[in-house]
Scaffold this motif. Structure first.
Motif, mmCIF file in Angstrom:
data_model
loop_
_atom_site.group_PDB
_atom_site.id
_atom_site.type_symbol
_atom_site.label_atom_id
_atom_site.label_comp_id
_atom_site.label_asym_id
_atom_site.label_seq_id
_atom_site.Cartn_x
_atom_site.Cartn_y
_atom_site.Cartn_z
ATOM 1 N N LYS A 127 2.285 27.688 36.016
ATOM 2 C CA LYS A 127 1.440 27.400 36.985
ATOM 3 C C LYS A 127 1.050 26.067 36.076
ATOM 4 C CE LYS A 127 -1.313 28.856 40.675
ATOM 5 N NZ LYS A 127 -2.492 30.199 40.365
ATOM 6 N N ALA A 128 1.498 25.993 35.143
ATOM 7 C CA ALA A 128 1.610 24.753 34.581
ATOM 8 C C ALA A 128 1.865 23.295 34.759
ATOM 9 C CB ALA A 128 2.359 24.169 33.514
ATOM 10 N N ILE A 129 1.595 21.816 35.051
ATOM 11 C CA ILE A 129 1.120 20.689 35.490
ATOM 12 C C ILE A 129 1.636 19.572 34.224
ATOM 13 C CG2 ILE A 129 1.326 19.041 37.177
ATOM 14 C CD1 ILE A 129 -0.690 20.968 38.447
ATOM 15 N N THR A 130 2.471 19.514 33.595
ATOM 16 C CA THR A 130 2.345 18.841 32.471
ATOM 17 C C THR A 130 2.708 17.706 33.394
ATOM 18 O OG1 THR A 130 3.274 19.977 30.702
ATOM 19 C CG2 THR A 130 4.394 17.979 30.756
ATOM 20 N N LEU A 131 1.839 16.351 32.702
ATOM 21 C CA LEU A 131 1.696 14.948 32.015
ATOM 22 C C LEU A 131 1.916 14.280 31.381
ATOM 23 C CD1 LEU A 131 0.763 11.719 33.858
ATOM 24 C CD2 LEU A 131 -1.337 12.372 32.600
ATOM 25 N N SER A 132 3.064 13.111 32.035
ATOM 26 C CA SER A 132 3.672 12.865 30.296
ATOM 27 C C SER A 132 4.012 11.261 31.354
ATOM 28 C CB SER A 132 5.358 13.022 29.774
ATOM 29 O OG SER A 132 5.160 12.595 28.751
ATOM 30 N N GLY A 133 4.857 10.929 29.937
ATOM 31 C CA GLY A 133 5.085 9.045 30.572
ATOM 32 C C GLY A 133 5.052 8.004 29.177
ATOM 33 N N LEU A 134 5.595 7.030 29.510
ATOM 34 C CA LEU A 134 5.875 5.818 28.927
ATOM 35 C C LEU A 134 5.547 5.130 27.985
ATOM 36 C CD1 LEU A 134 9.316 4.587 30.435
ATOM 37 C CD2 LEU A 134 9.204 6.664 28.458
ATOM 38 N N SER A 135 3.544 5.451 28.006
ATOM 39 C CA SER A 135 3.129 4.266 27.689
ATOM 40 C C SER A 135 2.902 4.544 25.770
ATOM 41 C CB SER A 135 1.385 4.115 28.064
ATOM 42 O OG SER A 135 1.350 4.283 30.352
ATOM 43 N N LYS A 136 2.052 5.412 25.612
ATOM 44 C CA LYS A 136 1.465 5.740 23.937
ATOM 45 C C LYS A 136 3.289 6.029 23.458
ATOM 46 C CE LYS A 136 -2.317 5.943 26.715
ATOM 47 N NZ LYS A 136 -2.677 5.178 26.857
ATOM 48 N N ALA A 137 3.176 7.097 23.731
ATOM 49 C CA ALA A 137 4.472 7.206 22.605
ATOM 50 C C ALA A 137 5.757 6.568 22.377
ATOM 51 C CB ALA A 137 5.100 9.014 22.997
ATOM 52 N N PHE A 138 6.072 5.758 23.638
ATOM 53 C CA PHE A 138 7.376 4.946 23.687
ATOM 54 C C PHE A 138 6.748 3.243 22.985
ATOM 55 C CE2 PHE A 138 8.612 9.345 25.276
ATOM 56 C CZ PHE A 138 9.955 8.726 25.313
ATOM 57 N N GLY A 139 5.722 3.278 23.252
ATOM 58 C CA GLY A 139 5.208 2.360 23.701
ATOM 59 C C GLY A 139 5.353 1.098 24.773
ATOM 60 N N LEU A 140 5.373 1.711 25.605
ATOM 61 C CA LEU A 140 5.162 0.857 26.839
ATOM 62 C C LEU A 140 4.884 0.963 28.406
ATOM 63 C CD1 LEU A 140 9.496 1.571 26.922
ATOM 64 C CD2 LEU A 140 8.891 -0.460 27.034
ATOM 65 N N PRO A 141 3.369 0.985 28.070
ATOM 66 C CA PRO A 141 2.373 0.815 28.783
ATOM 67 C C PRO A 141 2.531 -0.192 30.100
ATOM 68 C CG PRO A 141 1.342 -0.230 26.962
ATOM 69 C CD PRO A 141 3.076 0.505 26.766
ATOM 70 N N GLY A 142 3.529 -1.309 29.977
ATOM 71 C CA GLY A 142 3.486 -2.023 30.589
ATOM 72 C C GLY A 142 4.379 -1.886 32.062
ATOM 73 N N LEU A 143 5.444 -0.824 31.737
ATOM 74 C CA LEU A 143 6.336 -0.063 32.904
ATOM 75 C C LEU A 143 5.243 0.330 33.929
ATOM 76 C CD1 LEU A 143 8.939 1.277 30.690
ATOM 77 C CD2 LEU A 143 8.877 -1.681 31.547
ATOM 78 N N ARG A 144 4.388 1.457 33.101
ATOM 79 C CA ARG A 144 3.408 1.578 34.241
ATOM 80 C C ARG A 144 4.348 2.920 34.814
ATOM 81 N NH1 ARG A 144 0.266 2.361 32.358
ATOM 82 N NH2 ARG A 144 -1.104 2.316 33.963
ATOM 83 N N ILE A 145 5.360 3.822 33.851
ATOM 84 C CA ILE A 145 5.981 5.123 34.277
ATOM 85 C C ILE A 145 4.950 5.621 33.810
ATOM 86 C CG2 ILE A 145 7.644 5.784 34.448
ATOM 87 C CD1 ILE A 145 7.672 3.830 35.926
ATOM 88 N N GLY A 146 5.351 7.510 33.673
ATOM 89 C CA GLY A 146 4.764 8.286 33.905
ATOM 90 C C GLY A 146 5.052 9.678 34.774
ATOM 91 N N TRP A 147 4.958 11.104 34.660
ATOM 92 C CA TRP A 147 5.854 11.532 35.769
ATOM 93 C C TRP A 147 4.827 12.891 35.628
ATOM 94 C CZ3 TRP A 147 8.882 9.615 31.720
ATOM 95 C CH2 TRP A 147 8.301 10.349 30.189
ATOM 96 N N LEU A 148 4.884 13.928 36.170
ATOM 97 C CA LEU A 148 4.266 15.324 36.742
ATOM 98 C C LEU A 148 5.702 15.990 36.534
ATOM 99 C CD1 LEU A 148 1.655 14.732 39.017
ATOM 100 C CD2 LEU A 148 1.003 15.226 36.844
ATOM 101 N N ALA A 149 5.500 17.608 35.549
ATOM 102 C CA ALA A 149 6.724 18.410 35.718
ATOM 103 C C ALA A 149 6.015 19.151 36.206
ATOM 104 C CB ALA A 149 7.647 18.164 34.542
ATOM 105 N N VAL A 150 6.709 19.966 36.806
ATOM 106 C CA VAL A 150 6.062 21.604 37.423
ATOM 107 C C VAL A 150 7.602 22.529 37.740
ATOM 108 C CG1 VAL A 150 4.684 20.715 38.518
ATOM 109 C CG2 VAL A 150 6.342 21.047 39.995
ATOM 110 N N GLN A 151 7.210 23.591 37.671
ATOM 111 C CA GLN A 151 8.380 24.575 38.022
ATOM 112 C C GLN A 151 7.608 25.280 39.254
ATOM 113 O OE1 GLN A 151 10.486 26.206 36.023
ATOM 114 N NE2 GLN A 151 9.608 25.070 33.800
ATOM 115 N N PRO A 152 8.411 26.216 40.209
ATOM 116 C CA PRO A 152 8.257 25.902 41.357
ATOM 117 C C PRO A 152 7.132 26.267 42.164
ATOM 118 C CG PRO A 152 10.508 26.988 40.745
ATOM 119 C CD PRO A 152 10.150 26.042 38.818
ATOM 120 N N PRO A 153 6.922 27.406 41.758
ATOM 121 C CA PRO A 153 5.159 27.970 42.002
ATOM 122 C C PRO A 153 4.400 26.467 42.455
ATOM 123 C CG PRO A 153 6.238 29.422 39.888
ATOM 124 C CD PRO A 153 6.820 27.944 40.378
#
Ligand SMILES: Cc1ncc(COP(=O)(O)O)c(C=O)c1O
Length: 416
Positions: free
Chosen positions: A230-256
């Motif tokens: 029942k976790a919803i993970t938020l990640s993205g390219l803004s911090k660790a990748f040094g690409l905040p200007g892309l404005r790209i992130g994502w949510l990743a979840v399991q079937p529930p």
């Protein structure tokens, strides 16, 4: 625009939207980021130059980029990008991913999950939307506050998290590595936290924007989505990748959590509908080149960590500093506000110090007042960013300011 006193239903909708207060940190950056020459509090790693990313492109990404059709994209994200995102996790399938701007993902996930009266527990202080959206929706929000030691240390007590959970808790929101303190839970505490959520059956929104920036790879926690269904993970390219200007992130979840993701996709029709397709094409290339990009950013962080350590030792009468466990920010403390001020006329709050600093020598720090957390503000904490290549120049400017003729060192103030 404020709604006028009227019975017009459209005006009432506008008025309700105004229930979300200003985002203090983002307004602070809006004021200074493009004026101050020495940005010493950014949370991202050194932004990548477009030619740098283009030079890292694999042949398939290059073909996609050079033949890019500037039409609408798919709401859930470019399928090839979604597939690449899945490779970051143990067991996430393409149906369990939606791509969006990280901030948009937070907003839409909260709207999808929460209804008025829901009980929510959130790490605090923190990125404002992580608790503010829930509050504005009329949820009961309990803040899981950081423990601040007299020695400048910071930690989160999972026992206190457990105590805040209720059988009816709908959602827990956590952020590790933590912005702004740099705290990373131990694996044991991470498991305890998951088990606590499992025990009450609540959703867990895990903001992992600073994950992959662990100085010790052994310290990296498994992503919440790989541990709890029942976790919803938020990640993205803004911090660790040094690409905040892309404005790209994502949510990743399991079937529930697929129904939650389906609702996020519906709500996204009211924000961006789909992502900017050039950004998706570049994001695909970046994720495929992730080893190179992450190594680049960790190298910058390691060099900067040493520089900050030495600087903080040099100014140990002014600041108290504990290095972060992971991530690209740290949360030192202004010990001797009056020493920094140097006029002997008593103390100065950390926000006044930061204002004087940016107007006096162009160095931007982020005072804890921006987070609205009274204890860290009272203790003089402020955020510094460790991910930018010009950090040594920022420290030089700060040194010049602190050593300026008017800046006679005074004894440290009483510890709050
Ligand atoms: C913890 C955390 N989550 C989410 C975000 C939002 O990321 P973005 O600015 O790329 O939308 C930030 C940005 O500072 C952050 O620090």
């Amino acid at each position: 625009m404020a709604a006028e006193a009227t019975t017009d239903s459209r005006a009432q909708i506008v008025d309700q939207e105004n229930g979300l207060p200003a985002f203090k940190l983002e307004r602070y950056f809006a004021k200074w980021e493009f004026k101050a020459p020495y940005l010493l509090c950014c949370s991202d790693c050194e932004p990548v130059l477009l030619p740098e990313l283009l030079s890292l492109m694999d042949p398939d990404s290059r073909t996609r980029w050079e033949s890019l059709r500037l039409g609408y994209g798919e709401t859930r994200g470019l399928p090839a990008l979604v597939d690449e995102i899945c490779t970051l996790y143990e067991g996430v399938r393409p149906d369990g991913v939606i791509v969006g701007a990280p901030q948009e993902c937070i907003y839409l996930a909260m709207l999808a999950l929460l209804t008025p009266g829901d009980h929510v527990v959130v790490t605090y202080p923190g990125y404002q939307s992580l608790f503010q959206v829930a509050e504005s929706l009329g949820c009961q929000v309990d803040l899981w506050a950081v423990e601040l030691g007299e020695d400048g240390s910071a930690s989160f007590d999972v026992g206190k998290f457990q105590a805040l959970l209720r059988p009816t808790t709908k959602l827990a929101v956590v952020n590790f590595p933590h912005n702004p303190t740099g705290v990373l839970l131990s694996r044991a505490d991470w498991s305890l936290l998951m088990n606590a959520c499992r025990g009450v059956g609540c959703y867990l929104f895990s903001d992992e924007m600073y994950r992959l920036l662990e100085f010790d790879p052994e310290a990296r926690l498994p992503s919440a989505v790989d541990v709890y269904d029942k976790a919803i993970t938020l990640s993205g390219l803004s911090k660790a990748f040094g690409l905040p200007g892309l404005r790209i992130g994502w949510l990743a979840v399991q079937p529930p959590c697929y129904p939650v993701l389906a609702r996020v996709a519906e709500l996204k029709d009211y924000t961006t509908i789909c992502n900017a397709v050039p950004s998706e094409a570049l994001a695909l290339a970046a994720l495929r080149a992730r080893e190179t990009l992450l190594r680049r950013n960790l190298d910058i962080l390691r060099v900067n960590l040493h520089a900050v350590e030495a600087f903080m030792e040099e100014f140990g009468h002014v600041f108290q500093y504990r290095p972060p466990a992971a991530g690209s920010v740290a949360f030192p403390r202004l010990l001797a506000a009056s020493a920094a001020k140097g006029d002997g006329k008593g103390e100065e709050s950390v926000d006044v110090f930061c204002e004087r600093l940016v107007t006096g020598c162009g160095v931007l720090l982020l005072p804890a007042t921006v987070y609205g957390h009274e204890l860290s503000a009272a203790r003089g904490h402020f955020r510094i960013g460790l991910g930018r290549r010009d950090l040594p120049a920022c420290l030089d400017a700060l040194r010049g300011f602190l050593r300026g003729p008017q800046q006679a060192p005074l004894p440290p103030r009483e510890q709050a």
